[in-house]
Design a protein around this motif. Structure first.
Motif, PDB file in Angstrom:
ATOM      1  N   VAL A  16       6.317   5.352  13.463  1.00 21.68           N
ATOM      2  CA  VAL A  16       5.606   3.991  12.634  1.00 21.68           C
ATOM      3  C   VAL A  16       5.003   4.343  12.037  1.00 21.68           C
ATOM      4  CG1 VAL A  16       3.360   3.292  13.155  1.00 21.68           C
ATOM      5  CG2 VAL A  16       4.828   3.588  15.354  1.00 21.68           C
ATOM      6  N   GLY A  17       5.414   3.723  10.178  1.00 22.36           N
ATOM      7  CA  GLY A  17       5.519   4.037   9.019  1.00 22.36           C
ATOM      8  C   GLY A  17       3.883   3.810   8.124  1.00 22.36           C
ATOM      9  N   PHE A  18       3.164   3.332   9.462  1.00 24.87           N
ATOM     10  CA  PHE A  18       1.887   2.649   8.832  1.00 24.87           C
ATOM     11  C   PHE A  18       1.176   3.575   9.508  1.00 24.87           C
ATOM     12  CE2 PHE A  18       2.949  -0.192  11.829  1.00 24.87           C
ATOM     13  CZ  PHE A  18       2.204  -0.580  13.073  1.00 24.87           C
ATOM     14  N   ASP A  19       0.946   4.506   9.924  1.00 26.44           N
ATOM     15  CA  ASP A  19      -0.125   5.193  10.845  1.00 26.44           C
ATOM     16  C   ASP A  19      -1.643   6.580   9.777  1.00 26.44           C
ATOM     17  OD1 ASP A  19      -2.166   6.450  12.621  1.00 26.44           O
ATOM     18  OD2 ASP A  19      -0.404   7.757  13.277  1.00 26.44           O
ATOM     19  N   ASP A  20      -1.436   5.404   8.948  1.00 28.51           N
ATOM     20  CA  ASP A  20      -2.375   5.612   7.775  1.00 28.51           C
ATOM     21  C   ASP A  20      -3.713   4.915   6.934  1.00 28.51           C
ATOM     22  OD1 ASP A  20      -0.814   7.214   4.403  1.00 28.51           O
ATOM     23  OD2 ASP A  20      -2.528   5.841   4.147  1.00 28.51           O
ATOM     24  N   PRO A  21      -4.386   5.521   6.509  1.00 31.58           N
ATOM     25  CA  PRO A  21      -5.907   4.837   6.437  1.00 31.58           C
ATOM     26  C   PRO A  21      -5.951   3.675   4.973  1.00 31.58           C
ATOM     27  CG  PRO A  21      -6.625   7.443   6.310  1.00 31.58           C
ATOM     28  CD  PRO A  21      -4.935   7.093   6.478  1.00 31.58           C
ATOM     29  N   ALA A  22      -4.484   4.485   4.595  1.00 32.86           N
ATOM     30  CA  ALA A  22      -4.107   2.484   3.113  1.00 32.86           C
ATOM     31  C   ALA A  22      -3.720   1.552   4.003  1.00 32.86           C
ATOM     32  CB  ALA A  22      -3.519   3.803   2.498  1.00 32.86           C
ATOM     33  N   ALA A  75       0.989  -1.143  -0.077  1.00 31.79           N
ATOM     34  CA  ALA A  75      -0.182   0.157  -0.411  1.00 31.79           C
ATOM     35  C   ALA A  75       0.903   1.307   0.029  1.00 31.79           C
ATOM     36  CB  ALA A  75      -0.470   0.096   1.180  1.00 31.79           C
ATOM     37  N   GLY A  76       2.148   1.298  -0.007  1.00 29.47           N
ATOM     38  CA  GLY A  76       3.126   1.836   0.351  1.00 29.47           C
ATOM     39  C   GLY A  76       3.331   2.568   1.327  1.00 29.47           C
ATOM     40  N   LEU A  77       3.253   1.823   2.380  1.00 28.00           N
ATOM     41  CA  LEU A  77       4.004   2.553   3.426  1.00 28.00           C
ATOM     42  C   LEU A  77       4.769   1.628   3.933  1.00 28.00           C
ATOM     43  CD1 LEU A  77       0.021   1.838   5.044  1.00 28.00           C
ATOM     44  CD2 LEU A  77       1.156   3.722   4.389  1.00 28.00           C
ATOM     45  N   SER A  78       5.059   1.807   5.067  1.00 36.46           N
ATOM     46  CA  SER A  78       5.924   0.595   5.470  1.00 36.46           C
ATOM     47  C   SER A  78       6.212   1.080   7.367  1.00 36.46           C
ATOM     48  CB  SER A  78       7.729   1.104   5.844  1.00 36.46           C
ATOM     49  OG  SER A  78       7.848   2.835   6.474  1.00 36.46           O
ATOM     50  N   LEU A  79       7.165  -0.592   7.593  1.00 38.90           N
ATOM     51  CA  LEU A  79       6.289  -0.502   9.292  1.00 38.90           C
ATOM     52  C   LEU A  79       7.680   0.759  10.063  1.00 38.90           C
ATOM     53  CD1 LEU A  79       8.006  -4.117   8.985  1.00 38.90           C
ATOM     54  CD2 LEU A  79       5.484  -3.500   9.019  1.00 38.90           C
ATOM     55  N   VAL A  80       8.394   1.007  10.093  1.00 39.00           N
ATOM     56  CA  VAL A  80       9.177   1.874  10.607  1.00 39.00           C
ATOM     57  C   VAL A  80       9.858   2.933   9.486  1.00 39.00           C
ATOM     58  CG1 VAL A  80      10.909   2.723  12.138  1.00 39.00           C
ATOM     59  CG2 VAL A  80       9.593   0.815  11.981  1.00 39.00           C
ATOM     60  N   THR A  81       9.639   4.495   9.530  1.00 36.95           N
ATOM     61  CA  THR A  81      10.021   5.530   8.536  1.00 36.95           C
ATOM     62  C   THR A  81      11.683   5.448   8.640  1.00 36.95           C
ATOM     63  OG1 THR A  81       9.296   7.020  10.194  1.00 36.95           O
ATOM     64  CG2 THR A  81       7.663   6.922   8.477  1.00 36.95           C
ATOM     65  N   ASP A  82      12.244   5.635   7.867  1.00 38.94           N
ATOM     66  CA  ASP A  82      13.824   6.434   8.093  1.00 38.94           C
ATOM     67  C   ASP A  82      14.468   6.857   9.213  1.00 38.94           C
ATOM     68  OD1 ASP A  82      14.014   4.208   5.378  1.00 38.94           O
ATOM     69  OD2 ASP A  82      14.355   5.837   4.041  1.00 38.94           O
ATOM     70  N   ASP A  83      13.174   8.100   9.696  1.00 45.39           N
ATOM     71  CA  ASP A  83      13.884   8.672  10.774  1.00 45.39           C
ATOM     72  C   ASP A  83      13.320   7.829  12.341  1.00 45.39           C
ATOM     73  OD1 ASP A  83      11.148   8.793  10.020  1.00 45.39           O
ATOM     74  OD2 ASP A  83      11.148  11.188  10.277  1.00 45.39           O
ATOM     75  N   GLY A  84      13.317   6.705  12.147  1.00 41.19           N
ATOM     76  CA  GLY A  84      12.277   6.081  13.695  1.00 41.19           C
ATOM     77  C   GLY A  84      11.285   6.004  13.083  1.00 41.19           C
ATOM     78  N   VAL A  96      -0.019   1.249  16.458  1.00 35.54           N
ATOM     79  CA  VAL A  96       0.372   2.083  16.572  1.00 35.54           C
ATOM     80  C   VAL A  96       0.838   3.249  17.698  1.00 35.54           C
ATOM     81  CG1 VAL A  96       0.203   5.046  15.933  1.00 35.54           C
ATOM     82  CG2 VAL A  96      -0.466   2.670  14.449  1.00 35.54           C
ATOM     83  N   ARG A  97      -0.159   2.622  19.077  1.00 37.80           N
ATOM     84  CA  ARG A  97       0.369   3.543  20.470  1.00 37.80           C
ATOM     85  C   ARG A  97       1.753   2.225  20.502  1.00 37.80           C
ATOM     86  NH1 ARG A  97      -5.020   4.090  20.918  1.00 37.80           N
ATOM     87  NH2 ARG A  97      -5.184   2.197  22.524  1.00 37.80           N
ATOM     88  N   LYS A  98       1.189   0.995  20.741  1.00 42.40           N
ATOM     89  CA  LYS A  98       1.903   0.057  21.306  1.00 42.40           C
ATOM     90  C   LYS A  98       3.330   0.199  20.310  1.00 42.40           C
ATOM     91  CE  LYS A  98      -0.489  -3.555  23.335  1.00 42.40           C
ATOM     92  NZ  LYS A  98      -2.259  -4.455  22.385  1.00 42.40           N
TER      93      LYS A  98
END
Lengths: 314, 419
Positions: free
Chosen positions: B214-220, B203-212, B404-406
């Protein structure tokens, strides 16, 4: 009077070397208990107050943080509910099944030893092996699994027994494997209890006009089995607390364990000893679980009146 | 014949002696008998025939140390994690990591100097999760990729094109499901374990972004996971197969028309089905999505509790940096893996055509590895949520909010430790 008692070594050894022999026989086991049980237990309590990721000699003291995060953790509280549901079902079911088997086998005039052995044999099977047979042969989810083949004769669709949560068929698999494994063992305990009941009681009951069957069972057999029943119930609850093998082998895979039907020991295993390696948090969970077990056991013992019966009966 | 107590005791003592002579020291088999110190090298049990003999042969060829290979079945990751707490663990070991906490806990030795002059030749996608603060903690051995296998004839019969979007995958799995064959196999847990972050990457997201973060806090994210739930709800997923996703048995036995499995399974699939199969990346989802291929690499690491750290490093450099012929043999002769060295991967004829070449291309263009900051606690929280979404129909938005919280809390923990 000479004024000189026996030497220190002699006094320590006791009359006829009784103290010496006591320690020769008990010492190794006491040492084993200390080294392999009490020291790890104490160490676990120590670890529970530290941030101990991937280490058993931590330095970061965190006080009760591990306890609060464990209690706030839904996965841990869910695991306690799983255990409660499992216990509430498996204890009475095993109790009734093993008592029924014992009553049936006890009435047999012929081949009693044969049927006793047949029902007892599963107790010799390992939980791991039984769980794998249940998972791979009987309750696998494909068309050639035994359960699905049989149901297929009646036109039913194949069922993924361990992967279906609605309805939760996985409980059927978990409960049946445990029933098969342990009902025979408790049947033997009940059989021993039944054989200790004096036949004169039944004769007296017959003379008094008691109808054989339910009336005799209720008023003679069950009261006479009280001590055995209490022991069986306690053992069943303790065994339920220790549930690990069949859950783990039925439901886990290389990638982990589903969030449902995860008893506390499986959850703590994954937290402390699995890839998580959070030994501080896992230890806090173990301490909490030990406290819960202690409270339940004491409560159960009081409810059954353990220790009081003897005094009254005396 | 009666057996006296003396005879019985004598026989017992004799048996004890014999047992002691043959006791398993863990050092038998694969020992090189080299002139240097004794090193213990642990591997997890590979399914491919010949792999065990191969690594023992490599160890036997090393002359500077007496290397004993231990081939360990069972829960290997748990075994090594526990063994690293003691001095009786391995000197050199395979690791599906190491994890951030293993590195921070000082359980593994810094191997950065082994990469002098060859660092750029290692596949950067799998080298990144083995790198922390610029230091490298394990040598990637081979690259493993996961792919979607599909049976061409079954798709043709059903008039289905190989799916290129997640919607098309759901549609195809439905159409391919019959009384005897399911449309898709994502593992016996419905995909919660093996898919991991793959639908998020699709879906164009990630688990963790490059800057550390959460990479999936997104409706997609919720939209993509809801589609995986659709597969389950439509009864298009094979569940409860005797062997799990990593084994191609369900696919080659015709229990499923499509299966998510590893590149390592390709020789077995080709042997069983000939040319009647193809491979795909996990299909893209949404306008910002792109196909996704999870890649990973077991690495070779040195235990910090080893008594022979330098000798272990020398051996490890010899085997996984210098001896490129062994690396090529290990990657390609007993199953299919992409060599971790780019130069070796380019020269691998076996990976140059057909589905294998497709797999290599997808891995290169769409490969993503689990980041080092994706800790076991985050993984468990996410996998639990994914399982509840797929199997129990839990609401993806609320489940993901909780995850996302955890994960944020877990990222804060590791950030605090490094501060």
């Amino acid at each position: 009077m000479s004024g000189r008692g026996p030497g220190l070594a002699r006094r320590l050894a006791g009359p006829q070397n009784r103290n010496l022999w006591f320690w020769v026989f008990v010492g190794p086991f006491a040492l084993g208990l200390l080294v392999f049980t009490y020291v790890p237990l104490g160490w676990s309590v120590y670890l529970s107050f530290f941030d101990a990721h991937n280490t058993v000699s931590p330095t970061d003291f965190v006080g009760f943080d591990n306890y609060t995060s464990m209690l706030k953790n839904d996965a841990f509280t869910d695991s306690l509910w799983t255990f409660a549901v499992f216990t509430a079902f498996i204890v009475p079911t095993t109790f009734v099944l093993s008592l029924s088997l014992a009553l049936m086998v006890n009435r047999l005039r012929r081949a009693q030893a044969f049927f006793r052995s047949v029902f007892f044999l599963p107790a010799a099977c390992s939980y791991v092996v039984a769980a794998l047979i249940w998972k791979m042969s009987i309750f696998n989810g494909v068309r050639f699994g035994l359960a699905n083949t049989v149901l297929g004769w009646f036109g039913a669709d194949q069922t993924a027994w361990l992967s279906t949560t609605d309805p939760p068929w996985y409980w059927l698999v978990i409960v049946t494997v445990r029933l098969w494994l342990q009902a025979g063992f408790y049947m033997v305990l009940f059989l021993a209890g039944l054989q200790r009941i004096s036949p004169t009681l039944y004769e007296a009951a017959a003379v008094d006009g008691a109808r054989p069957g339910w009336q005799v069972l209720r008023h003679i057999t069950l009261p006479q089995l009280r001590a055995t029943s209490v022991a069986v119930a306690l053992l069943l609850v303790i065994n339920a607390f220790q549930a690990f093998d069949e859950f783990y082998n039925l439901l886990s895979d290389a990638r982990g364990y589903p969030p449902y039907a995860r008893p506390p020991l499986v959850y703590l295993y994954y937290t402390a000893l699995g890839q998580g390696q959070n030994l501080g948090l896992g230890s806090a969970g173990a301490v909490l679980l030990a406290l819960i077990i202690a409270v339940v056991t004491v409560g159960q013992a009081r409810w059954f009146g353990l220790g009081r019966g003897d005094e009254k009966g005396a | 014949m009666t057996i006296s107590r003396r005879t019985l005791l004598g026989a017992g003592a004799g048996l004890g002696l014999l047992t002691a002579c043959g006791s398993n020291t863990g050092r038998d088999g694969g020992g090189s008998g080299g002139k240097g110190p004794r090193l213990s090298h642990w591997y997890h049990q590979y399914g491919e025939a010949g792999a065990e003999q191969a690594v023992k042969r490599y160890a036997a060829a090393y002359r500077e140390a007496d290397v004993a290979v231990q081939w360990r079945p069972g829960n290997y990751d748990e075994q090594t994690a526990a063994a690293l707490l003691t001095t009786s663990g391995p000197d050199v070991f395979e690791v599906n990591g190491p994890s951030l906490d293993q590195i921070r806990g000082g359980q593994v030795v810094d191997l950065t100097d082994l990469f002098d002059g060859v660092r750029d030749d290692f596949n950067p996608v799998v080298l990144a999760p083995k790198t922390h603060d610029g230091r490298i903690w394990a040598v990637p051995q081979v690259v493993d990729a996961q792919l979607l296998y599909y049976r061409k004839s079954l798709l043709d019969d059903a008039g289905v094109e190989p799916p290129r979007t997640l919607d098309a995958l759901v549609d195809a799995a439905r159409k391919l499901t019959t009384k005897k064959t399911k449309g898709l196999f994502l593992g016996n847990d419905g995909g919660a374990g093996v898919l991991g972050g793959t639908p998020l990457y699709a879906a164009g997201l990630s688990l963790v972004t490059d800057d550390g973060k959460v990479g999936f806090d997104d409706p997609a994210a919720a939209r993509a996971l809801a589609k995986v739930r659709e597969l389950y709800a439509a009864k298009a997923l094979l569940l409860g197969a005797p062997s799990d996703w990593s084994d191609p048995s369900a696919f080659v036995q015709g229990l499923t028309a499509m299966q998510w499995s590893g590149l390592w399974a390709l020789p077995a699939v080709r042997k069983a089905l000939g040319d009647d199969f193809g491979v795909l990346a996990f299909p893209a989802d949404g306008a910002a999505g792109k196909p996704a291929v999870p890649v990973g690499a077991y690495g070779a690491a040195v235990s910090a509790r080893s008594k022979h750290k330098d000798a272990a490093k020398d051996y490890l450099k010899w085997l996984w940096v210098d001896k490129t012929a062994y690396q090529r043999d290990f990657a390609l002769s007993y199953g299919f893996h992409i060599p971790a060295r780019l130069s070796l991967a380019k020269k691998a004829d076996a990976l140059a055509e057909g589905p294998a070449a497709d797999a290599v291309r997808f891995s290169t263009e769409n490969g993503h590895a689990e980041p080092l900051l994706w800790t076991p606690a985050s993984r468990v929280a996410y996998q639990d949520a994914l399982s509840r979404i797929i199997k129990s129909g839990a609401n993806p938005e609320s489940e993901l909010r909780s995850v996302v919280r955890k994960v944020s809390a877990e990222l804060d923990r590791v950030r605090k430790k490094s501060a």
